[in-house]
Design a protein around this motif. Structure first.
Motif, PDB file in Angstrom:
ATOM      1  N   ILE A  64       2.646   3.470  -3.244  1.00 43.94           N
ATOM      2  CA  ILE A  64       2.112   4.687  -4.069  1.00 43.94           C
ATOM      3  C   ILE A  64       2.893   5.805  -3.557  1.00 43.94           C
ATOM      4  O   ILE A  64       3.050   7.055  -4.437  1.00 43.94           O
TER       5      ILE A  64
ATOM      6  N   HIS B  44      -5.066   7.743  -4.207  1.00 47.12           N
ATOM      7  CA  HIS B  44      -5.505   6.514  -3.813  1.00 47.12           C
ATOM      8  C   HIS B  44      -4.211   5.526  -4.010  1.00 47.12           C
ATOM      9  O   HIS B  44      -3.427   5.902  -4.784  1.00 47.12           O
ATOM     10  N   ASP B  45      -4.047   4.357  -3.205  1.00 50.27           N
ATOM     11  CA  ASP B  45      -3.300   3.459  -3.506  1.00 50.27           C
ATOM     12  C   ASP B  45      -3.840   2.603  -4.490  1.00 50.27           C
ATOM     13  O   ASP B  45      -4.718   2.736  -5.399  1.00 50.27           O
ATOM     14  N   TYR B  46      -3.022   1.459  -5.119  1.00 42.59           N
ATOM     15  CA  TYR B  46      -3.098   0.541  -6.006  1.00 42.59           C
ATOM     16  C   TYR B  46      -4.258  -0.191  -6.027  1.00 42.59           C
ATOM     17  O   TYR B  46      -4.838  -1.052  -6.945  1.00 42.59           O
TER      18      TYR B  46
ATOM     19  N   ASP C 247       6.087   6.257  -5.412  1.00 44.66           N
ATOM     20  CA  ASP C 247       5.783   6.700  -6.890  1.00 44.66           C
ATOM     21  C   ASP C 247       5.513   8.241  -7.126  1.00 44.66           C
ATOM     22  O   ASP C 247       5.917   9.069  -7.721  1.00 44.66           O
TER      23      ASP C 247
ATOM     24  N   ASP D 172       0.759  -1.032  -0.015  1.00 44.73           N
ATOM     25  CA  ASP D 172       0.011  -0.086  -0.055  1.00 44.73           C
ATOM     26  C   ASP D 172       0.578   1.093   0.072  1.00 44.73           C
ATOM     27  O   ASP D 172       0.438   1.974  -0.612  1.00 44.73           O
TER      28      ASP D 172
END
Length: 293
Positions: free
Chosen positions: A105, A279-281, A108, A102
């Motif tokens: 992100i 949002h996370d993935y 990134d 989690d």
């Protein structure tokens, strides 16, 4: 060494998988495989190709012991002693949370911001608050080859773990470690950073006892307990972080999936600019971005 069928890798794996399934371990097959690979020090490819490998008595005993630990609730990565994050294995100890997907992100988005505002080769500096294993800070240092950082944590045991991980990934010469709570280690030092990142404790105190046995018994309470509403850490970090950032510096904070509204309100009250909830993935609200004026 016996080469009997009962001693073969495949047979031991099947027996362990059955034991875990009977103990209602959700990922019995995966856990049995990961633990066998750890005991034998082999990778997934070797596991597939060496199904008839005969295990000696010591290997079988060691495998049975770790399977027993898993049956009693100890998480598989705690047993293995490390967990993969962003393509790197991070050593764990009792004072650190396991880094989880989690959080990737946050990495990134932070890298995107650095690339857009400074360039990935820039000599930037950042602070990682509550670093734990060092997964966030060390990953960013590994990706940003000219960056420098301070990694802080209230727990010296956690910092010791982070230091080992920093040494493993060759970034020890670009990082400092500071023990203390939030910004306490930096009072009076007039430090400024280009970026602050953190995954602080955000679990409501009242619900910790309702979490899985893996979390209750084996994750450090210090890294979980965010106070009565889970927001204690954010009340410390969000109003004070701008004092430690250069103008237009960035903050990236991870939070619980149901805390976005409260986090956004704290950020707006503290006059952060361009506040964004990301949002996370898995599609859950996960990271707050803000820019200092």
């Amino acid at each position: 060494m016996s080469d009997g069928i009962e001693h073969q890798l495949q047979s031991q794996f099947q027996q362990a998988k059955l034991r875990l399934a009977e103990a209602d371990i959700a990922n019995a097959t995966l856990d049995a495989r990961l633990l066998l690979q750890a005991v034998l020090d082999i990778d997934h490819g070797q596991f597939i190709s060496q199904q008839a490998l005969a295990l000696n008595t010591q290997q079988i005993e060691a495998y049975n012991q770790v399977i027993e630990r898993r049956i009693h609730g100890e998480p598989v990565y705690r047993i293995m002693g490390y967990r993969n994050f962003y393509g790197r294995d991070f050593k764990l100890n009792p004072a650190t949370l396991e880094p989880r997907a989690d959080t990737e992100i946050l990495i990134d988005k932070a890298l995107e911001w650095v690339k857009r505002n400074h360039g990935l080769d820039a000599k930037i500096s950042f602070l990682d608050i509550g670093t734990g294993t060092g997964a966030i800070g060390i990953t960013l240092l590994s990706e940003l080859k000219n960056a420098k950082a301070i990694l802080s944590d209230l727990s010296q045991e956690a910092l010791d773990c982070a230091k080992e991980n920093a040494e493993t990934y060759g970034v020890l010469n670009r990082v400092e470690f500071k023990q203390g709570s939030y910004f306490e280690p930096f009072l009076g030092l007039n430090l400024k950073f280009d970026m602050i990142v953190s995954n602080p404790p955000y679990i409501n105190s009242d619900v910790i006892d309702e979490l899985s046995i893996e979390v209750q018994k084996f994750d450090p309470a210090l890294a979980l307990d965010g106070g009565k509403d889970g927001l204690d850490a954010y009340r410390q970090i969000i109003p004070n972080a701008q004092s430690y950032l250069y103008p237009k510096g960035a903050i990236f904070l991870e939070f619980g999936y149901d805390q976005a509204v409260a986090i956004d309100q704290l950020a707006q009250t503290a006059n952060w600019q361009d506040v964004t909830i990301m949002h996370d993935y898995g599609g859950n609200d996960r990271v707050m971005f803000g820019r200092s004026p």
